[in-house]
Design a protein around this motif. Structure first.
Motif, PDB file in Angstrom:
ATOM      1  N   ILE A 114     -21.748  40.743   4.279  1.00 24.87           N
ATOM      2  CA  ILE A 114     -21.307  41.562   2.889  1.00 24.87           C
ATOM      3  C   ILE A 114     -21.028  43.015   2.882  1.00 24.87           C
ATOM      4  O   ILE A 114     -21.133  43.783   1.941  1.00 24.87           O
ATOM      5  CB  ILE A 114     -20.776  40.465   1.929  1.00 24.87           C
ATOM      6  N   LYS A 115     -22.518  42.949   2.483  1.00 21.88           N
ATOM      7  CA  LYS A 115     -23.992  44.257   1.846  1.00 21.88           C
ATOM      8  C   LYS A 115     -23.048  45.781   3.244  1.00 21.88           C
ATOM      9  O   LYS A 115     -22.347  46.246   2.841  1.00 21.88           O
ATOM     10  CB  LYS A 115     -25.159  44.385   2.652  1.00 21.88           C
ATOM     11  N   GLY A 116     -22.701  45.514   4.576  1.00 23.43           N
ATOM     12  CA  GLY A 116     -22.348  45.749   4.709  1.00 23.43           C
ATOM     13  C   GLY A 116     -20.858  46.785   4.881  1.00 23.43           C
ATOM     14  O   GLY A 116     -20.644  48.457   4.740  1.00 23.43           O
ATOM     15  N   TYR A 117     -19.567  45.908   4.838  1.00 25.10           N
ATOM     16  CA  TYR A 117     -18.770  46.068   4.421  1.00 25.10           C
ATOM     17  C   TYR A 117     -18.686  46.781   2.864  1.00 25.10           C
ATOM     18  O   TYR A 117     -17.660  47.621   2.761  1.00 25.10           O
ATOM     19  CB  TYR A 117     -17.636  45.197   4.797  1.00 25.10           C
ATOM     20  N   VAL A 118     -19.422  46.006   2.036  1.00 24.97           N
ATOM     21  CA  VAL A 118     -19.460  47.046   0.653  1.00 24.97           C
ATOM     22  C   VAL A 118     -19.596  48.222   0.524  1.00 24.97           C
ATOM     23  O   VAL A 118     -18.354  49.053  -0.411  1.00 24.97           O
ATOM     24  CB  VAL A 118     -20.026  45.746  -0.100  1.00 24.97           C
ATOM     25  N   GLU A 119     -21.137  48.813   1.492  1.00 30.75           N
ATOM     26  CA  GLU A 119     -20.841  49.928   1.385  1.00 30.75           C
ATOM     27  C   GLU A 119     -19.555  51.428   2.194  1.00 30.75           C
ATOM     28  O   GLU A 119     -19.357  51.993   1.760  1.00 30.75           O
ATOM     29  CB  GLU A 119     -21.874  49.695   1.866  1.00 30.75           C
ATOM     30  N   MET A 120     -19.462  50.158   3.086  1.00 30.94           N
ATOM     31  CA  MET A 120     -18.019  50.830   3.677  1.00 30.94           C
ATOM     32  C   MET A 120     -16.780  50.839   2.762  1.00 30.94           C
ATOM     33  O   MET A 120     -16.202  52.271   2.412  1.00 30.94           O
ATOM     34  CB  MET A 120     -17.693  50.008   5.082  1.00 30.94           C
ATOM     35  N   LEU A 121     -16.679  50.138   2.063  1.00 34.37           N
ATOM     36  CA  LEU A 121     -15.630  50.301   1.025  1.00 34.37           C
ATOM     37  C   LEU A 121     -15.996  51.318  -0.119  1.00 34.37           C
ATOM     38  O   LEU A 121     -14.821  51.270  -0.717  1.00 34.37           O
ATOM     39  CB  LEU A 121     -15.455  49.075   0.475  1.00 34.37           C
ATOM     40  N   LYS A 163     -14.959  56.574   0.458  1.00 36.07           N
ATOM     41  CA  LYS A 163     -13.464  57.546   0.015  1.00 36.07           C
ATOM     42  C   LYS A 163     -12.442  57.400   1.161  1.00 36.07           C
ATOM     43  O   LYS A 163     -12.132  58.393   1.360  1.00 36.07           O
ATOM     44  CB  LYS A 163     -13.962  58.309  -1.296  1.00 36.07           C
ATOM     45  N   ASN A 164     -13.344  57.737   2.600  1.00 32.86           N
ATOM     46  CA  ASN A 164     -13.135  58.360   3.327  1.00 32.86           C
ATOM     47  C   ASN A 164     -12.127  57.320   4.568  1.00 32.86           C
ATOM     48  O   ASN A 164     -11.556  57.589   5.194  1.00 32.86           O
ATOM     49  CB  ASN A 164     -13.603  59.396   4.710  1.00 32.86           C
ATOM     50  N   MET A 165     -12.050  55.844   3.724  1.00 30.74           N
ATOM     51  CA  MET A 165     -11.812  54.905   5.017  1.00 30.74           C
ATOM     52  C   MET A 165      -9.926  54.825   4.178  1.00 30.74           C
ATOM     53  O   MET A 165      -9.394  55.684   3.640  1.00 30.74           O
ATOM     54  CB  MET A 165     -11.827  53.507   3.847  1.00 30.74           C
TER      55      MET A 165
END
Length: 216
Positions: free
Chosen positions: A7-14, A17-19
């Motif tokens: 979850i932590k990893g995906y929150v950082e990804m979210l 601004k490049n997603m």
């Protein structure tokens, strides 16, 4: 990897601004799946803690035949490719917790669905038993035996038996989304009811689970 790590990893990804919108949708799906997984893990840990308490469980007469027959019917309906044979004696009632015994049966058959191919053979037997743990053979109970034609467990697991917080195969829980504590919960429920659980190599080629529960 624990659910919180994912979850932590995906929150950082979210937060990036490049997603793309598609990448964000996939990330949210993964976060939601890991939250669900974490909820299951917490529930399993809470049940293990409850089973470890010394207080007696609330008991009544539970029809184990009905519970097992329903689980067999569900298995056939959910996995119609699977060949299931069952020999279930009727009206086998034992004194115990209806909630815990239902969880025991649910975990046992849930393991079949998650950890064996959907066309692997299954054989289920539930019958009355004389003898049991008592040395004088005076205790009577029931024996539930489930054999499957799946991959079974690592060879050393049969001799080791079920230990609390012990996963037999780490990859199985990650692939199925389980907590890996299902066997420990089963052992705790059986222990609460004064029974025993044995794991053997099945004549069908996979795992044989034998559960003895005293009537009272």
């Amino acid at each position: 990897r624990t659910p919180l790590t994912v979850i932590k990893g995906y929150v950082e990804m979210l937060s990036s601004k490049n997603m793309t919108a598609e990448q964000k949708d996939r990330a949210f799906e993964r976060v939601n799946a890991e939250v669900t997984r974490m909820q299951g893990l917490i529930n399993d840990l809470l049940m293990l803690a409850e089973l470890g308490e010394a207080k007696p469980v609330e008991t009544g007469m539970v029809n184990l035949s009905t519970l097992v027959q329903a689980a067999v019917d569900d298995l056939k309906a959910l996995q119609p490719k699977r060949k299931v044979s069952a020999s279930i004696d009727e009206n086998l009632n034992i004194a115990g917790s209806a909630e815990y015994l239902a969880q025991l049966v649910a975990n046992l058959f849930g393991n079949l669905r998650r950890h064996t191919p959907d066309d692997a053979r299954v054989s289920v037997s539930l019958s009355g038993a004389d003898g049991g743990p008592s040395s004088d053979g005076s205790q009577t109970g029931v024996i539930l035996t489930v054999d499957d034609g799946g991959p079974g467990l690592p060879a050393e697991s049969y001799a080791r038996g079920i230990s609390a917080f012990q996963r037999f195969d780490d990859s199985r829980s990650r692939e199925s989304g389980g907590s890996g504590l299902g066997m420990s919960i089963m052992a705790g429920i059986v222990r609460q009811h004064g029974g025993r659980i044995d794991l053997n190599q099945s004549p069908l080629g996979g795992l044989q689970t034998v559960i003895y529960l005293p009537i009272k």
